[in-house]
Design an enzyme around this catalytic site. Structure first.
Site, PDB file in Angstrom:
ATOM      1  N   ALA A  66      -2.429   6.512   4.781  1.00 44.91           N
ATOM      2  CA  ALA A  66      -3.765   7.080   4.938  1.00 44.91           C
ATOM      3  C   ALA A  66      -4.841   6.207   4.305  1.00 44.91           C
ATOM      4  O   ALA A  66      -6.033   6.431   4.528  1.00 44.91           O
ATOM      5  CB  ALA A  66      -3.819   8.476   4.320  1.00 44.91           C
ATOM      6  N   MET A  67      -4.427   5.203   3.523  1.00 43.20           N
ATOM      7  CA  MET A  67      -5.388   4.348   2.832  1.00 43.20           C
ATOM      8  C   MET A  67      -5.438   2.930   3.397  1.00 43.20           C
ATOM      9  O   MET A  67      -6.008   2.038   2.769  1.00 43.20           O
ATOM     10  CB  MET A  67      -5.076   4.310   1.333  1.00 43.20           C
ATOM     11  CG  MET A  67      -5.349   5.629   0.620  1.00 43.20           C
ATOM     12  SD  MET A  67      -7.071   6.175   0.760  1.00 43.20           S
ATOM     13  CE  MET A  67      -7.857   4.954  -0.298  1.00 43.20           C
ATOM     14  N   TYR A  68      -4.851   2.715   4.575  1.00 47.82           N
ATOM     15  CA  TYR A  68      -5.004   1.404   5.209  1.00 47.82           C
ATOM     16  C   TYR A  68      -6.501   1.112   5.370  1.00 47.82           C
ATOM     17  O   TYR A  68      -7.238   1.886   5.988  1.00 47.82           O
ATOM     18  CB  TYR A  68      -4.357   1.379   6.596  1.00 47.82           C
ATOM     19  CG  TYR A  68      -2.847   1.416   6.629  1.00 47.82           C
ATOM     20  CD1 TYR A  68      -2.083   1.049   5.535  1.00 47.82           C
ATOM     21  CD2 TYR A  68      -2.183   1.812   7.789  1.00 47.82           C
ATOM     22  CE1 TYR A  68      -0.702   1.079   5.584  1.00 47.82           C
ATOM     23  CE2 TYR A  68      -0.796   1.839   7.866  1.00 47.82           C
ATOM     24  CZ  TYR A  68      -0.057   1.479   6.751  1.00 47.82           C
ATOM     25  OH  TYR A  68       1.320   1.514   6.805  1.00 47.82           O
ATOM     26  N   GLY A  85      -8.512   0.780   2.725  1.00 48.06           N
ATOM     27  CA  GLY A  85      -9.103   1.005   1.416  1.00 48.06           C
ATOM     28  C   GLY A  85      -9.939   2.264   1.303  1.00 48.06           C
ATOM     29  O   GLY A  85     -10.090   3.048   2.251  1.00 48.06           O
ATOM     30  N   THR A  86     -10.496   2.455   0.104  1.00 47.02           N
ATOM     31  CA  THR A  86     -11.265   3.653  -0.229  1.00 47.02           C
ATOM     32  C   THR A  86     -12.467   3.839   0.678  1.00 47.02           C
ATOM     33  O   THR A  86     -12.706   4.924   1.214  1.00 47.02           O
ATOM     34  CB  THR A  86     -11.729   3.577  -1.700  1.00 47.02           C
ATOM     35  OG1 THR A  86     -10.580   3.582  -2.556  1.00 47.02           O
ATOM     36  CG2 THR A  86     -12.627   4.749  -2.056  1.00 47.02           C
ATOM     37  N   CYS A  87     -13.247   2.785   0.866  1.00 48.26           N
ATOM     38  CA  CYS A  87     -14.506   2.885   1.616  1.00 48.26           C
ATOM     39  C   CYS A  87     -14.295   3.464   2.995  1.00 48.26           C
ATOM     40  O   CYS A  87     -14.997   4.392   3.417  1.00 48.26           O
ATOM     41  CB  CYS A  87     -15.157   1.509   1.711  1.00 48.26           C
ATOM     42  SG  CYS A  87     -16.623   1.480   2.761  1.00 48.26           S
ATOM     43  N   GLU A 131       0.853  -1.196   0.000  1.00 46.72           N
ATOM     44  CA  GLU A 131       0.000   0.000   0.000  1.00 46.72           C
ATOM     45  C   GLU A 131       0.883   1.239   0.000  1.00 46.72           C
ATOM     46  O   GLU A 131       1.769   1.377   0.848  1.00 46.72           O
ATOM     47  CB  GLU A 131      -0.921   0.006   1.223  1.00 46.72           C
ATOM     48  CG  GLU A 131      -1.737   1.267   1.407  1.00 46.72           C
ATOM     49  CD  GLU A 131      -2.540   1.635   0.174  1.00 46.72           C
ATOM     50  OE1 GLU A 131      -2.329   2.758  -0.348  1.00 46.72           O
ATOM     51  OE2 GLU A 131      -3.367   0.820  -0.293  1.00 46.72           O
ATOM     52  N   SER A 173       0.083   4.391   0.533  1.00 54.15           N
ATOM     53  CA  SER A 173      -0.269   5.478   1.447  1.00 54.15           C
ATOM     54  C   SER A 173      -0.803   4.930   2.759  1.00 54.15           C
ATOM     55  O   SER A 173      -1.800   4.196   2.783  1.00 54.15           O
ATOM     56  CB  SER A 173      -1.320   6.392   0.804  1.00 54.15           C
ATOM     57  OG  SER A 173      -1.832   7.312   1.742  1.00 54.15           O
ATOM     58  N   HIS A 196     -44.627  -4.242  13.682  1.00 56.56           N
ATOM     59  CA  HIS A 196     -45.415  -3.022  13.468  1.00 56.56           C
ATOM     60  C   HIS A 196     -45.167  -2.069  14.636  1.00 56.56           C
ATOM     61  O   HIS A 196     -45.019  -2.513  15.775  1.00 56.56           O
ATOM     62  CB  HIS A 196     -46.902  -3.403  13.397  1.00 56.56           C
ATOM     63  CG  HIS A 196     -47.819  -2.215  13.390  1.00 56.56           C
ATOM     64  ND1 HIS A 196     -48.086  -1.495  12.244  1.00 56.56           N
ATOM     65  CD2 HIS A 196     -48.537  -1.620  14.395  1.00 56.56           C
ATOM     66  CE1 HIS A 196     -48.925  -0.506  12.532  1.00 56.56           C
ATOM     67  NE2 HIS A 196     -49.216  -0.568  13.834  1.00 56.56           N
TER      68      HIS A 196
END
Length: 438
Positions: free
Chosen positions: A37-39, A41-43, A33, A35, A425
């Site tokens: 900051a991306m550990y 992933g994107t999500c 990886e 970055s 309900h």
């Protein structure tokens, strides 16, 4: 050269899950990886989780600064948790940029250091990046952001322009409107939400405009420039001035850093990595998962890609893209708009024997309990086979209700079943009883 059983490039949902699973089976696995900051992933870092955290915080009435603090706390916590989970499973996490030297040889670069790696199996999991239209000044003007940059503002813009009327653009429109910005959506398309049932799309547009969001269709941007700190958007017919501009004009597979020209990996005409039913590329043992392979750009689709590759590498290979069934979607506007399967127009176009029914939320007891009567449910069914062809749920909780219909459609449960299903309900889901009484 370092030798692994499996190399995963990118920390996204499919790749990180596969890396951990294979490592726990005793395989030597590396996850690369570029970055920290991306550990995760994107999500987790720049998409689903932070944007929904921002929206929930805004709905609580928090200030802009408090909303941003909350978002940063959540993403930081999940980022660290992902690193700990994957490394704890025995995966070597390597902070570096990766590219191919040949079909099965990866070079990683970190500062001045370089290292070559190889593996029997390699998984490309590099996600997608913002699609940048060739508009003069779009990337060189001040206060112009993509969907990642707009999440890191240090102050709330009084006015925000948004290029693009798709999911990303409209979700940010709702968010920043809730925070107090004056939002204007500039959409080049001539139809608002063209893939949504037309009556429901019109309803969604009406609600957004009632909330104070200006939505303009057939707007073709010719240039973006600055007038001082303001962003001037020059279109075919007039100019618009904003404190900030978001371009949300789609996302495309992130393949450029990989140097795939050094391999025999084939690319589709839409710029995605071509894969077979096992998510395997044209090079045996090299797979592409998630957004980079050109499929639907959703985290839960990426997770399903993991299941496919794991089935191939550690199972009997029986679960493939051919087995993938219905994929539900939700756009997190107010209220959320969820869809699955065919619209009425698509059923008609396919010549199917169909019937439809629609029930407004204003006719539902729970809508009155919630003091929110906005929205509607619509179903499309096959009158001969009794199967559910599709549905649109536009209401509070739509993101949850749509999953009930996904299970029914995937398991060929006839729509008539819902007429006698017992629901709690008062709920919105109970209205599926009446919706399918067609």
């Amino acid at each position: 050269m370092l030798i692994y059983d499996l190399i995963v490039i990118g920390f996204g949902k499919a790749g990180k899950t596969l890396a951990a699973k294979m490592a726990m089976q005793g395989k030597k696995v590396a996850l690369i990886e570029r970055s920290k900051a991306m550990y995760g992933g994107t999500c987790i870092n720049i998409a689903c989780i932070p944007t929904k955290t921002l929206l929930v915080a805004a709905e609580k009435g928090l200030s802009f600064e408090e909303v941003m603090t909350e978002k940063n706390a959540v993403t930081s916590r999940l980022n660290g948790k992902n690193y700990a989970t994957i490394s704890g499973a025995g995966v070597d996490i390597i902070d570096a940029e990766a590219h191919f030297l040949s079909n099965k040889v990866i070079e990683i670069v970190s500062g001045n250091q370089k290292q070559e790696l190889t593996a029997e199996n390699i998984v490309i999991n590099t996600g997608a990046i913002s699609n940048i239209l060739p508009i003069p000044g779009l990337t060189t003007s001040k206060n112009v952001y993509d969907s990642t940059g707009i999440q890191n503002l240090d102050r709330l813009p009084k006015s925000l322009g948004i290029l693009g009327g798709g999911n990303i653009g409209l979700e940010f429109a709702g968010l920043f409107n809730k925070l107090g910005s004056k939002v204007t959506v500039l959409d080049a398309a001539d139809t608002f939400l063209p893939r949504v049932e037309p009556s429901i799309a019109a309803m969604a547009k009406q609600y957004m405009e009632e909330d104070g969001i200006e939505i303009l269709q057939n707007v073709f941007t010719q240039e973006v420039k600055n007038d001082g700190d303001e962003v001037n958007v020059v279109t075919k017919n007039k100019s618009f001035h904003f404190d900030a501009l978001l371009y949300a004009t789609g996302r495309k597979p992130n393949i450029e850093p990989l140097k795939l020209e050094n391999t025999d990996i084939q690319i589709t005409d839409r710029g995605a990595i071509q894969v077979d039913k096992h998510c395997q590329t044209s090079v045996s043992g090299v797979f592409a998962v998630g957004d980079v392979n050109g499929g639907l750009q959703f985290t839960y689709v990426s997770l399903d890609d993991f299941r496919i590759v794991f089935s191939y590498l550690a199972g009997d290979g029986s679960y493939t893209l051919d087995n993938r069934k219905n994929v539900p979607t939700t756009m997190f506007i107010a209220p959320p708009l969820a869809q699955i399967g065919l619209t009425e127009a698509q059923a008609k176009e396919q010549g199917l024997p169909y019937a439809t029914k629609e029930i407004p939320v204003s006719a539902m007891p729970r809508g009155h309990v919630n003091a929110d009567l906005r929205g509607t449910f619509k179903a499309v069914v096959n009158t001969e086979t009794k199967e559910i062809l599709g549905a649109t749920i536009f209401s509070q909780g739509a993101q949850e209700i749509i999953n009930i219909l996904t299970v029914a459609m995937d398991n060929n449960i006839p729509y008539t079943y819902f007429t006698k299903q017992i629901f709690t309900h008062p709920t919105l889901a109970e209205n599926l009883n009446d919706l399918f009484a067609i």
